[in-house]
Design a protein around this motif. Structure first.
Motif, short mmCIF file in Angstrom:
data_model
loop_
_atom_site.label_atom_id
_atom_site.label_comp_id
_atom_site.label_asym_id
_atom_site.label_seq_id
_atom_site.Cartn_x
_atom_site.Cartn_y
_atom_site.Cartn_z
N LEU A 1 0.97 17.78 -4.67
CA LEU A 1 0.55 17.10 -5.91
C LEU A 1 1.29 15.78 -6.10
O LEU A 1 0.69 14.78 -6.50
N LEU A 2 2.57 15.79 -5.81
CA LEU A 2 3.36 14.55 -5.90
C LEU A 2 2.83 13.50 -4.92
O LEU A 2 2.69 12.32 -5.27
N MET A 3 2.53 13.93 -3.70
CA MET A 3 2.02 13.01 -2.70
C MET A 3 0.66 12.44 -3.10
O MET A 3 0.38 11.25 -2.91
N PHE A 4 -0.20 13.30 -3.65
CA PHE A 4 -1.49 12.81 -4.14
C PHE A 4 -1.29 11.77 -5.24
O PHE A 4 -1.96 10.74 -5.26
N TYR A 5 -0.35 12.02 -6.14
CA TYR A 5 -0.08 11.04 -7.19
C TYR A 5 0.40 9.71 -6.60
O TYR A 5 -0.08 8.65 -6.99
N VAL A 6 1.33 9.79 -5.67
CA VAL A 6 1.87 8.57 -5.07
C VAL A 6 0.75 7.79 -4.38
O VAL A 6 0.63 6.57 -4.55
N ALA A 7 -0.07 8.48 -3.62
CA ALA A 7 -1.16 7.80 -2.90
C ALA A 7 -2.19 7.23 -3.88
O ALA A 7 -2.59 6.06 -3.76
N LEU A 8 -2.61 8.02 -4.85
CA LEU A 8 -3.63 7.56 -5.79
C LEU A 8 -3.11 6.45 -6.71
O LEU A 8 -3.84 5.50 -7.00
N SER A 9 -1.88 6.57 -7.16
CA SER A 9 -1.33 5.55 -8.06
C SER A 9 -1.23 4.19 -7.39
O SER A 9 -1.27 3.15 -8.06
N SER A 10 -1.11 4.18 -6.07
CA SER A 10 -0.99 2.90 -5.37
C SER A 10 -2.22 2.03 -5.56
O SER A 10 -2.13 0.81 -5.48
N PHE A 11 -3.37 2.64 -5.85
CA PHE A 11 -4.59 1.86 -6.03
C PHE A 11 -4.58 1.05 -7.32
O PHE A 11 -5.41 0.17 -7.52
N TRP A 12 -3.64 1.34 -8.21
CA TRP A 12 -3.48 0.56 -9.43
C TRP A 12 -2.35 -0.46 -9.31
O TRP A 12 -2.06 -1.17 -10.25
N ILE A 13 -1.74 -0.50 -8.14
CA ILE A 13 -0.66 -1.46 -7.90
C ILE A 13 -1.21 -2.57 -7.00
O ILE A 13 -1.37 -2.38 -5.79
N ILE B 1 8.07 9.07 -8.70
CA ILE B 1 7.41 10.25 -8.12
C ILE B 1 7.60 10.26 -6.60
O ILE B 1 7.78 11.32 -6.00
N ALA B 2 7.59 9.10 -5.96
CA ALA B 2 7.82 9.03 -4.51
C ALA B 2 9.21 9.54 -4.16
O ALA B 2 9.38 10.30 -3.20
N VAL B 3 10.21 9.14 -4.94
CA VAL B 3 11.58 9.61 -4.69
C VAL B 3 11.68 11.12 -4.89
O VAL B 3 12.29 11.83 -4.08
N ILE B 4 11.04 11.61 -5.94
CA ILE B 4 11.03 13.06 -6.19
C ILE B 4 10.32 13.78 -5.05
O ILE B 4 10.76 14.84 -4.60
N ALA B 5 9.21 13.20 -4.56
CA ALA B 5 8.47 13.80 -3.45
C ALA B 5 9.32 13.88 -2.19
O ALA B 5 9.24 14.87 -1.45
N ILE B 6 10.14 12.88 -1.94
CA ILE B 6 11.03 12.94 -0.78
C ILE B 6 11.97 14.13 -0.92
O ILE B 6 12.18 14.89 0.03
N ILE C 1 4.31 0.23 -15.68
CA ILE C 1 4.54 1.67 -15.79
C ILE C 1 4.02 2.40 -14.54
O ILE C 1 4.63 3.37 -14.10
N VAL C 2 2.93 1.90 -13.97
CA VAL C 2 2.39 2.53 -12.76
C VAL C 2 3.37 2.35 -11.61
O VAL C 2 3.62 3.29 -10.84
N ILE C 3 3.96 1.17 -11.50
CA ILE C 3 4.91 0.91 -10.42
C ILE C 3 6.14 1.80 -10.56
O ILE C 3 6.60 2.42 -9.59
N VAL C 4 6.66 1.89 -11.78
CA VAL C 4 7.85 2.70 -12.01
C VAL C 4 7.55 4.18 -11.75
O VAL C 4 8.32 4.87 -11.09
N SER C 5 6.41 4.67 -12.25
CA SER C 5 6.07 6.08 -12.02
C SER C 5 5.80 6.34 -10.54
O SER C 5 6.19 7.38 -10.00
N HIS C 6 5.17 5.39 -9.87
CA HIS C 6 4.90 5.50 -8.43
C HIS C 6 6.22 5.65 -7.66
O HIS C 6 6.36 6.54 -6.82
#
Length: 121
Positions: free
Chosen positions: A40-52, A10-15, A2-7
C-alpha cells in the motif's frame, strides 16, 4: 508541496517496512501484514508521483515511467505469490525495494529538487 512532502515521508516509511520484511521470517502472519502495508505504501508513492510535476515545469518526466513500472511490478509480485511462484514474488518485491532505496538516494544529490526543499545543498 503537501504531495511532495507526503511522497517523501511515505517513501522513507516504505523503505523501513521493506527492510523489516526482507529480514523477517517469510510466510508468517507478520510477514504478510507488513508486506501488505508495504504494498500500500509503494502504491501511494508511485501514484502520488503523478501529482509531482514541479521538476519538469508542469509536465511528466522520464521518472514517471518508473512509477508505472513500480505499479506493474508490485502487481506482478502479488500475482506470482498467489500463483505459488515465491521466487518471482521475491524478485519483484526485492527489486522494488532496491529501486526505491536507490531512487531515494538519488533525490538527495546536489541540485535535485528534494535536496533543495529539505535544505541539504
Amino acid at each position: 508541496m503537501i504531495v511532495i512532502v507526503s511522497h517523501l515521508l511515505i517513501a522513507v516509511i516504505a523503505i523501513g517496512f521493506g527492510i523489516k520484511n526482507l529480514i523477517s521470517q517469510k510466510g508468517t502472519q507478520t510477514h504478510k501484514i507488513v508486506g501488505w502495508i508495504w504494498v500500500l505504501l509503494m502504491f501511494y508513492v508511485a501514484l502520488s508521483s503523478f501529482w509531482i510535476k514541479e521538476i519538469n515545469e508542469g509536465y511528466y518526466s522520464v521518472i514517471h515511467l518508473l512509477s508505472i513500472y513500480v505499479l506493474v511490478t508490485i502487481t506482478l509480485g502479488i500475482y506470482f505469490l498467489r500463483k505459488g511462484n515465491v521466487k518471482l514474488h521475491k524478485s519483484f518485491m526485492v527489486g522494488n525495494l532496491i529501486g526505491l532505496t536507490v531512487a531515494g538516494i538519488f533525490t538527495l544529490l546536489p541540485g535535485r529538487y528534494i535536496s533543495q526543499v529539505i535544505g541539504l545543498f
